[in-house]
Design an enzyme around this catalytic site. Sequence first.
Site, mmCIF file in Angstrom:
data_model
loop_
_atom_site.group_PDB
_atom_site.id
_atom_site.type_symbol
_atom_site.label_atom_id
_atom_site.label_comp_id
_atom_site.label_asym_id
_atom_site.label_seq_id
_atom_site.Cartn_x
_atom_site.Cartn_y
_atom_site.Cartn_z
ATOM 1 N N GLY A 1 40.215 35.698 40.373
ATOM 2 C CA GLY A 1 39.736 37.067 40.380
ATOM 3 C C GLY A 1 39.844 37.645 38.979
ATOM 4 O O GLY A 1 40.633 37.161 38.154
ATOM 5 N N GLY B 1 41.556 33.536 42.926
ATOM 6 C CA GLY B 1 40.490 34.072 43.759
ATOM 7 C C GLY B 1 39.418 33.058 44.087
ATOM 8 O O GLY B 1 38.762 33.162 45.131
ATOM 9 N N GLU C 1 49.587 32.412 39.840
ATOM 10 C CA GLU C 1 49.868 33.851 39.799
ATOM 11 C C GLU C 1 51.309 34.207 39.440
ATOM 12 O O GLU C 1 51.546 35.265 38.845
ATOM 13 C CB GLU C 1 49.514 34.494 41.150
ATOM 14 C CG GLU C 1 48.023 34.593 41.428
ATOM 15 C CD GLU C 1 47.444 33.309 42.027
ATOM 16 O OE1 GLU C 1 46.240 33.301 42.346
ATOM 17 O OE2 GLU C 1 48.192 32.314 42.154
ATOM 18 N N ASP D 1 47.789 35.011 46.338
ATOM 19 C CA ASP D 1 47.273 35.888 47.384
ATOM 20 C C ASP D 1 45.987 35.302 47.957
ATOM 21 O O ASP D 1 45.912 34.111 48.198
ATOM 22 C CB ASP D 1 47.070 37.311 46.835
ATOM 23 C CG ASP D 1 46.057 37.384 45.705
ATOM 24 O OD1 ASP D 1 45.862 36.381 44.996
ATOM 25 O OD2 ASP D 1 45.448 38.463 45.520
#
Length: 383
Positions: free
Chosen positions: A73, A122, A145, A153
């Site tokens: 992301g 992402g 991350e 996530d």
Amino acid sequence: MATKKWMDSENEQVLVEQHNCARTIVLNRPRQLNALSFKMVSRLLQLFLEFEEDSKAKLLIMKGKGRAFSAGGDVSAAAHLATEGHWSFAAKFFQVEYTLNYVMATYSKPQVSLLDGIVMGGGAGASMHGRFRVVTENTVFAMPETALGLFPDVGASHFLSRLPGFFGEYVGLTGVRLSGADLLACGLATHFVPSMKIPLLEEALHVADTSDPLVVNAIILKLSERIPLKDSSPYHRLDIINKCFSKRSVEEIMSALEEETLKGVNEWLSVTIESLKKASPLSLKLCLRLIREGRLQSIDQCLSREYRVVSHIMKSEHSSDFFEGCRAILFDKDRNPKWNPSKLELVSEEMVDDYLTKVNDEEWKDLELLPRPRATASSISKL
């Protein structure tokens, strides 16, 4: 063969092609390694919902332009939104992205993701929830991350928690890079197809007039190959990973790894310990808690909990580790983040509990995921 390009401009971040009953979605930010922007996740969500209602669309193919499927992301944009605007602007990005992940995980039609390159963060969320994940010799996967002050996530607490043994904890905590062969061995990938055969696979899928996953699987199998793991593959170390990463806390995991060094230091142990030492202590504890509890949760429960955590992070209530990680890794690039709290022992379980509570702000509400027909589906699909 009927082929129609709906969008074919370098200014478009998502391209769509129609091939008979197949729809090909191309992530089109090659210079940014197809990092997912807010515009992209919004468009992808729109397309997935439209194609699900379109009886002429029976199969979705996803790929990235250039050398990446998607490197993650656009977290730098999220950081700017949270610091220069309002933290809720950044939370909105994750709200749309997680909704997309949920739709993919519960999708009624086959999604074939062609992972012929970099797949991180992402990008994993946009592929791992689909039924078919095709890797090649060019595939490089990671969930990095914790080194950025964030946490794995996009539903990672669901798909990592379902890997063999405690391999998911290892992947999430360390941010280790995995090859296509590694992904196939642990179950994150469903098929291995050599990169040079990907165009042949696309052609075969373009003429497939079916939504039957067994038929799609048979098509991919015709071009699939068995690929041996390299001697350096971390999957060969599953026994020691299970021994160490099954421990109750991150501190105990570190101690177990350091105990193993007494038997003889090797490169894998050194790299693993160093990765944990460089990561945000808070991120490590959030990651472990989410994966452990994710084993017993559905995909919507996992995403809802992740959304609470990421909202607290964007609001920067208890720690600014995410913004410090962005500074050190993405902006100043000194790669020397100053984490706060600075040590694992300074991160209490009560602090982790706080990140799992509702955000106390009138502009915020829990992630709302509407019930869907395949809502109980596992993101790690088994045929």
